[in-house]
Design a protein around this motif. Structure first.
Motif, PDB file in Angstrom:
ATOM      1  N   ILE A  77       0.839  -1.199   0.000  1.00  0.00           N
ATOM      2  CA  ILE A  77       0.000   0.000   0.000  1.00  0.00           C
ATOM      3  C   ILE A  77       0.879   1.257   0.000  1.00  0.00           C
ATOM      4  O   ILE A  77       0.620   2.214  -0.730  1.00  0.00           O
ATOM      5  CB  ILE A  77      -0.967  -0.012   1.207  1.00  0.00           C
ATOM      6  N   GLY A  78       1.927   1.232   0.803  1.00  0.00           N
ATOM      7  CA  GLY A  78       2.848   2.369   0.846  1.00  0.00           C
ATOM      8  C   GLY A  78       3.551   2.589  -0.482  1.00  0.00           C
ATOM      9  O   GLY A  78       3.687   3.726  -0.940  1.00  0.00           O
ATOM     10  N   ASP A  79       3.986   1.509  -1.118  1.00  0.00           N
ATOM     11  CA  ASP A  79       4.644   1.622  -2.422  1.00  0.00           C
ATOM     12  C   ASP A  79       3.695   2.167  -3.477  1.00  0.00           C
ATOM     13  O   ASP A  79       4.080   2.970  -4.327  1.00  0.00           O
ATOM     14  CB  ASP A  79       5.193   0.262  -2.862  1.00  0.00           C
ATOM     15  N   ALA A  80       2.438   1.738  -3.431  1.00  0.00           N
ATOM     16  CA  ALA A  80       1.449   2.208  -4.405  1.00  0.00           C
ATOM     17  C   ALA A  80       1.151   3.696  -4.205  1.00  0.00           C
ATOM     18  O   ALA A  80       0.889   4.412  -5.168  1.00  0.00           O
ATOM     19  CB  ALA A  80       0.167   1.391  -4.291  1.00  0.00           C
ATOM     20  N   ALA A  81       1.187   4.158  -2.981  1.00  0.00           N
ATOM     21  CA  ALA A  81       0.905   5.570  -2.702  1.00  0.00           C
ATOM     22  C   ALA A  81       2.088   6.461  -3.049  1.00  0.00           C
ATOM     23  O   ALA A  81       1.916   7.669  -3.250  1.00  0.00           O
ATOM     24  CB  ALA A  81       0.540   5.742  -1.234  1.00  0.00           C
ATOM     25  N   GLU A  82       3.266   5.910  -3.159  1.00  0.00           N
ATOM     26  CA  GLU A  82       4.463   6.709  -3.401  1.00  0.00           C
ATOM     27  C   GLU A  82       4.449   7.378  -4.770  1.00  0.00           C
ATOM     28  O   GLU A  82       4.855   8.538  -4.901  1.00  0.00           O
ATOM     29  CB  GLU A  82       5.705   5.826  -3.269  1.00  0.00           C
ATOM     30  N   VAL A  83       3.979   6.695  -5.789  1.00  0.00           N
ATOM     31  CA  VAL A  83       4.003   7.234  -7.149  1.00  0.00           C
ATOM     32  C   VAL A  83       3.149   8.499  -7.271  1.00  0.00           C
ATOM     33  O   VAL A  83       3.645   9.529  -7.737  1.00  0.00           O
ATOM     34  CB  VAL A  83       3.586   6.158  -8.178  1.00  0.00           C
TER      35      VAL A  83
END
Length: 74
Positions: free
Chosen positions: A14-20
């Motif tokens: 979830i954190g990686d997806a929000a980073e972009v």
């Protein structure tokens, strides 16, 4: 233990997806700030030139005019 690892893995995804989108928003904000700065510098230079007639005041405008197309298209 398995539950903790699973929850950690889901949180990471979830954190990686929000980073972009956050990175894109920050880049957009930085471009907007650069454009605003160049436009204000240009306006201030023209006003200084009109008030004084001194060509030295036009340097920031010339710089902004050269940088604006690249800053706007980035």
């Amino acid at each position: 233990m398995l539950a903790a690892v699973t929850i950690f893995g889901l949180g990471k995804r979830i954190g990686d997806a929000a980073e972009v989108p956050v990175r894109q928003a920050l880049e957009c904000q930085a471009r907007a700030q650069l454009l605003l700065t160049l436009l204000v510098d240009s306006e201030t230079a023209v006003r200084g030139y009109l008030l004084t007639g001194d060509d030295a005041f036009l340097q920031p405008k010339l710089r902004a005019t050269a940088l604006l197309p690249g800053a706007a298209s980035a």
